[in-house]
Design an enzyme around this catalytic site. Sequence first.
Site, mmCIF file in Angstrom:
data_model
loop_
_atom_site.group_PDB
_atom_site.id
_atom_site.type_symbol
_atom_site.label_atom_id
_atom_site.label_comp_id
_atom_site.label_asym_id
_atom_site.label_seq_id
_atom_site.Cartn_x
_atom_site.Cartn_y
_atom_site.Cartn_z
ATOM 1 N N ILE A 1 47.333 45.136 47.489
ATOM 2 C CA ILE A 1 47.121 45.527 48.876
ATOM 3 C C ILE A 1 47.079 44.309 49.797
ATOM 4 C CG2 ILE A 1 45.477 46.687 50.410
ATOM 5 C CD1 ILE A 1 44.579 48.313 47.878
ATOM 6 N N SER B 1 35.643 50.552 49.092
ATOM 7 C CA SER B 1 36.267 51.606 48.298
ATOM 8 C C SER B 1 35.448 52.879 48.425
ATOM 9 C CB SER B 1 36.314 51.191 46.827
ATOM 10 O OG SER B 1 36.657 52.302 46.021
ATOM 11 N N TYR C 1 30.966 47.874 39.633
ATOM 12 C CA TYR C 1 32.003 47.792 40.681
ATOM 13 C C TYR C 1 31.605 48.665 41.880
ATOM 14 C CZ TYR C 1 36.529 48.509 42.975
ATOM 15 O OH TYR C 1 37.551 48.601 43.906
ATOM 16 N N LYS D 1 30.902 47.629 45.817
ATOM 17 C CA LYS D 1 31.610 48.196 46.966
ATOM 18 C C LYS D 1 30.615 48.776 47.980
ATOM 19 C CE LYS D 1 35.082 46.484 46.209
ATOM 20 N NZ LYS D 1 36.070 45.839 47.094
HETATM 21 N N1 LIG Z 1 43.904 49.757 44.072
HETATM 22 C C1 LIG Z 1 43.084 50.730 44.421
HETATM 23 O O1 LIG Z 1 43.306 51.904 44.103
HETATM 24 C C2 LIG Z 1 41.850 50.418 45.214
HETATM 25 C C3 LIG Z 1 40.990 51.483 45.531
HETATM 26 C C4 LIG Z 1 39.848 51.207 46.277
HETATM 27 C C5 LIG Z 1 39.598 49.916 46.702
HETATM 28 N N2 LIG Z 1 40.449 48.890 46.391
HETATM 29 C C6 LIG Z 1 40.132 47.548 46.896
HETATM 30 O O2 LIG Z 1 41.302 46.969 47.450
HETATM 31 C C7 LIG Z 1 41.185 45.544 47.394
HETATM 32 C C8 LIG Z 1 42.487 44.949 46.876
HETATM 33 O O3 LIG Z 1 42.665 45.370 45.548
HETATM 34 P P1 LIG Z 1 44.071 45.574 44.840
HETATM 35 O O4 LIG Z 1 44.080 46.977 44.348
HETATM 36 O O5 LIG Z 1 45.165 45.082 45.691
HETATM 37 O O6 LIG Z 1 43.855 44.639 43.550
HETATM 38 P P2 LIG Z 1 44.712 43.482 42.865
HETATM 39 O O7 LIG Z 1 46.156 43.835 42.834
HETATM 40 O O8 LIG Z 1 44.029 43.192 41.578
HETATM 41 O O9 LIG Z 1 44.480 42.261 43.848
HETATM 42 C C9 LIG Z 1 43.224 41.638 43.901
HETATM 43 C C10 LIG Z 1 43.368 40.274 44.523
HETATM 44 O O10 LIG Z 1 42.080 39.630 44.507
HETATM 45 C C11 LIG Z 1 42.244 38.334 43.982
HETATM 46 N N3 LIG Z 1 41.055 37.774 43.364
HETATM 47 C C12 LIG Z 1 40.414 38.212 42.257
HETATM 48 N N4 LIG Z 1 39.418 37.370 41.949
HETATM 49 C C13 LIG Z 1 39.425 36.390 42.877
HETATM 50 C C14 LIG Z 1 38.659 35.226 43.084
HETATM 51 N N5 LIG Z 1 37.671 34.885 42.250
HETATM 52 N N6 LIG Z 1 38.944 34.434 44.151
HETATM 53 C C15 LIG Z 1 39.953 34.752 44.977
HETATM 54 N N7 LIG Z 1 40.721 35.833 44.831
HETATM 55 C C16 LIG Z 1 40.468 36.636 43.786
HETATM 56 C C17 LIG Z 1 43.350 38.482 42.963
HETATM 57 O O11 LIG Z 1 43.879 37.209 42.647
HETATM 58 P P3 LIG Z 1 44.591 36.944 41.201
HETATM 59 O O12 LIG Z 1 45.945 37.542 41.287
HETATM 60 O O13 LIG Z 1 44.611 35.453 41.103
HETATM 61 O O14 LIG Z 1 43.726 37.581 40.177
HETATM 62 C C18 LIG Z 1 44.314 39.359 43.737
HETATM 63 O O15 LIG Z 1 45.034 38.587 44.644
HETATM 64 C C19 LIG Z 1 39.955 45.258 46.532
HETATM 65 O O16 LIG Z 1 38.884 44.943 47.390
HETATM 66 C C20 LIG Z 1 39.687 46.574 45.835
HETATM 67 O O17 LIG Z 1 38.323 46.733 45.513
HETATM 68 C C21 LIG Z 1 41.575 49.129 45.649
#
Ligand SMILES: NC(=O)c1ccc[n+]([C@@H]2O[C@H](COP(=O)([O-])OP(=O)(O)OC[C@H]3O[C@@H](n4cnc5c(N)ncnc54)[C@H](OP(=O)(O)O)[C@@H]3O)[C@@H](O)[C@H]2O)c1
Length: 320
Positions: free
Chosen positions: A47, A170, A202, A206
């Site tokens: 995202i 979330s 988690y 959130k």
């Molecule tokens: N996907 C869903 O269905 C969903 C639903 C509800 C909420 N969310 C929220 O949406 C947001 C984005 O999630 P996403 O689904 O896009 O997940 P994602 O594809 O796993 O992306 C997460 C990002 O966070 C980075 N990250 C993790 N640990 C870190 C650290 N210690 N320092 C700096 N960056 C770090 C990751 O970097 P690396 O690539 O280096 O690991 C990656 O760039 C999150 O806040 C998540 O809780 C997602």
Amino acid sequence: MLFWVVTALALGAYFFVYSTYVRRKAFRGTVKLHGKTVIVTGSNTGIGKATALDLAKRGARVILACRSKQRAEAALQEIRRESGNNEVIFMQLDLGSLKSIRSFAENFLKSEPRLDLLINNAAVVCAPGRTEDGLGMILGVNHIGPFLLTNLLLDRLKECAPSRVVNVASYMHEFGEIDFNCINRHKCLGLGTSTLDITKIYSHSKLCNVLFTHELAQRLKGTNVTCYSLHPGSVATELDRNSKDSWYVFIFRPIFRNMFMTDPMSGAQTTLYCALQEGIEPLSGRYFSNCTLTEVKQKAKDDIVARKLWEVSERLCGMA
Ligand SMILES: NC(=O)c1ccc[n+]([C@@H]2O[C@H](COP(=O)([O-])OP(=O)(O)OC[C@H]3O[C@@H](n4cnc5c(N)ncnc54)[C@H](OP(=O)(O)O)[C@@H]3O)[C@@H](O)[C@H]2O)c1
Ligand SMILES: *[C@@H]1O[C@H](CO)[C@@H](O)[C@H](O)[C@H]1NC(C)=O
Ligand SMILES: *[C@@H]1O[C@H](CO)[C@@H](O)[C@H](O)[C@H]1NC(C)=O
């Protein structure tokens, strides 16, 4: 004959579920961002990357705040190419290290005169262990890290007001609770290593995002800096990359991803709405989903808990 009836019913049911619960509204704003600077954490994938791409297309100077230089560089090239905007820059940030957060902020404040938008997007789900500073990994990366980062950048946001902070939370926050005993004794939001324990931790993290946003809005009153939290939808990203549950990995995930999840660009729409929609300033501190203001339960807007969480967080990141 029966076969066709069943198939038609199943398709109909799926179409209904998809259009009611999966498909999400798009943010239609045409705001341009030339001359504005934005930070998106965790923008090398998922995202965050989709959000950064959209902001770059609008002409913003986009800082990719990511922990891995290699992963960020790949995203950076792609975003520059797709947006035609060369003002996309990588700055190293590991939210699991207070030292890294402080040096990111120092670096940023020294080299960048403006900050118009801070998007706290990065998070981890299945992350066992502790951060460099001994915090539970999920508490550290998902809440304490963004808390410290935001505080270190607040003065610059105030100087550039009207400006905004957007915290990607979330829907899972609804299942969260804040156990201050656990935070005080273990620097963690909960204990355990099973999938269920981790899902709970988690959710707690959130809920912290939503409460942090609530309290931040109170503290920002009168500054023209506003803040919002949100649910992005169910989005197929790398978020569950560490999952080891083979039922999940080989059976549920492939089905679920393709049928019941949206792509990262549609997952970025509510973030973009909170960042760019005109006229939502009076809703500072509130929570959004599907580009719509959404009411949260009392526990997610409790003034006393929010204030206490703020104070505990200050202590845990060495601000107090
Ligand atoms: N996907 C869903 O269905 C969903 C639903 C509800 C909420 N969310 C929220 O949406 C947001 C984005 O999630 P996403 O689904 O896009 O997940 P994602 O594809 O796993 O992306 C997460 C990002 O966070 C980075 N990250 C993790 N640990 C870190 C650290 N210690 N320092 C700096 N960056 C770090 C990751 O970097 P690396 O690539 O280096 O690991 C990656 O760039 C999150 O806040 C998540 O809780 C997602
Ligand atoms: C999002 O809003 C659109 C338009 O109002 C609606 O059709 C869709 O069902 C909503 N999606 C979810 C997941 O609530
Ligand atoms: C906030 O914005 C309003 C309207 O633009 C302006 O009148 C006011 O002076 C601003 N306040 C601060 C503290 O910048």
